[in-house]
Design an enzyme around this catalytic site. Sequence first.
Site, PDB file in Angstrom:
ATOM      1  N   SER A 101      50.568  54.275  86.792  1.00 26.16           N
ATOM      2  CA  SER A 101      51.218  53.706  87.980  1.00 26.16           C
ATOM      3  C   SER A 101      52.109  54.762  88.629  1.00 26.16           C
ATOM      4  O   SER A 101      52.137  54.894  89.860  1.00 26.16           O
ATOM      5  CB  SER A 101      52.060  52.490  87.593  1.00 26.16           C
ATOM      6  OG  SER A 101      51.246  51.538  86.961  1.00 26.16           O
ATOM      7  N   ASP A 210      40.733  54.491  85.166  1.00 23.59           N
ATOM      8  CA  ASP A 210      39.803  53.791  84.278  1.00 23.59           C
ATOM      9  C   ASP A 210      38.481  54.533  84.153  1.00 23.59           C
ATOM     10  O   ASP A 210      37.494  53.942  83.709  1.00 23.59           O
ATOM     11  CB  ASP A 210      39.531  52.376  84.825  1.00 23.59           C
ATOM     12  CG  ASP A 210      40.785  51.532  84.832  1.00 23.59           C
ATOM     13  OD1 ASP A 210      41.733  51.873  84.119  1.00 23.59           O
ATOM     14  OD2 ASP A 210      40.816  50.523  85.567  1.00 23.59           O
ATOM     15  N   HIS A 273      43.047  52.944  77.695  1.00 27.93           N
ATOM     16  CA  HIS A 273      42.283  53.891  78.509  1.00 27.93           C
ATOM     17  C   HIS A 273      41.475  54.861  77.635  1.00 27.93           C
ATOM     18  O   HIS A 273      41.543  54.797  76.417  1.00 27.93           O
ATOM     19  CB  HIS A 273      43.221  54.611  79.473  1.00 27.93           C
ATOM     20  CG  HIS A 273      43.771  53.633  80.490  1.00 27.93           C
ATOM     21  ND1 HIS A 273      43.316  53.562  81.781  1.00 27.93           N
ATOM     22  CD2 HIS A 273      44.703  52.666  80.365  1.00 27.93           C
ATOM     23  CE1 HIS A 273      43.955  52.584  82.415  1.00 27.93           C
ATOM     24  NE2 HIS A 273      44.802  52.029  81.573  1.00 27.93           N
TER      25      HIS A 273
END
Length: 517
Positions: A101, A210, A273
């Site tokens: 983020s 991702d 991840h």
Amino acid sequence: MSFIGTDLELKDTILKLTREYSFRKHKANRPGDQRHLVPDFVPGITAVPYAGRVFSEDEVEAAVGATLDFWLTLGPEGEAFEKELAELLGVRYSLLVNSGSSANLIAITTLTSHKLPTSKRIQPGDEFITCAAGFPTTVAPIIQNGCIPVFIDNDPITGNAKIDQLEEAYHPGKTKAVMMAHTLGNPFDIGAVLAFCKKYNLWLIEDNCDALGCTYSMPVEQAVNLNIYHLLKIADEGKHPLIRYVNTANGKSLEAPTGTWGDISTQSFYPPHHMTMGEGGSVNIIWQAKLKIYAESFRDWGRDCWCASGKDNTCNKRFQWQLGELPKGYDHKYIYTHLGYNLKPLDTQAAIGRVQLRKLPAFIEARKMNWEYLRNGLANLETYFEFSLPTHALSWDKDKSFTWDSTGRKTDCSWFGFMIRVRPEAPFTNSDLGRFLDDNKIGNRMLFGGNLLRQPVFVQLKIDRPESFRVVGDTPGADILMNQALFLGTYPGLTKDMMDYEIEVIYRFITSKKDNV
Ligand SMILES: Cc1ncc(COP(=O)(O)O)c(C=O)c1O
């Protein structure tokens, strides 16, 4: 009790014991192909997570070693990690931050720098094209920077943006960038997006959080037409294992990882991840060196100085600058060019990341194999489910694998998850299936925030500040993903036993639903 020996010998002993402890303690976190070291999988008792940390005593040793060295803040391990990641991907620079983020926040904010030429600098009120379904922090930093996200729909088959809506989303003089994710490890149509960005001179930020390990290819003549010279140059040199020419039925293609095609890309190293350091992320500066300086400034308090932590005079002019209205000679370490943040991770995280990077190729391979295994195992359930397809694929077949569209462009997915959509006519919903899987200890997730526009935050924004975002059309594809999709894990900790159990439970669920009809 005190240790007899040198400091180095003491550290060595601590690390040996650390490895021994970790070997005993963390057996369940080993990769799926080392499960012979783990107690037997007991169907229905042992949890099958959708994702998780996969590591061994190597990572724990690295973490303890770096902690004993106690540099703490981003330092030598971070510097080495940034170089290693940039090399692996084939980008100019990678900057470590404390999350994916934060990486998105820095990537977007970098493009607001007043040091950019006016025509390229993003200003409040400018627009970013993005898509409706996905993860919220791909979009939030656009609004946090006073800019306007313009939502196009998602294609439910790939999970990615419906690129045929790009033109409709374009607003002359306002649209400055495209920012979107390669959904669940499925690259978006990079060729079409780059053509659009080139046509209107827009920035492209790839949210690659991702999708670490995906590759994308396009015929060389398309790459030349799109001026992708930074990749063509690397492929010409023939030294990078992932950026290269490949021969296809359509002639020669340029192949490169996702996260290397646009201007900036981002990674997340949060545990689900492709590799982890606990919390963490990176901002990848793909080819324009100046962007690194701005990104680093925004990451590091907004400062003008670019000294690494613990260094004082990298520019050799520490007391000679005159910037802003400060007196000449004001300490460069405390001169601020931007309104910045401090989003650095710890050096210990980078030490863990360096070990994970070495394991990344095997992790990626495992994700691909696990996707294929689940796809084969569930192939007979097409009456109930629609299965995802990689972008540019037209169909999947047990023996022939994928068939491809006529663009000549192809994807090789490093799957974050195995997404299925429950057909609307099925006698159950995605929530019913999710609950059943959960009851049987099988981890599953919906596609993050679903249609973000239906989230409370956007419903409220529409009331408070309706001008703060724009939507192209009705986003039915994003609604389908929200209402019908669910994904299982593909992470490298899965074993065949676990996946066989997942398949068996799904068949059992379907049988129970058929019996009830
Ligand atoms: C596409 C995408 N972007 C960004 C993020 C944010 O990453 P982080 O959790 O490290 O903040 C995620 C989180 O999983 C994500 O899926």
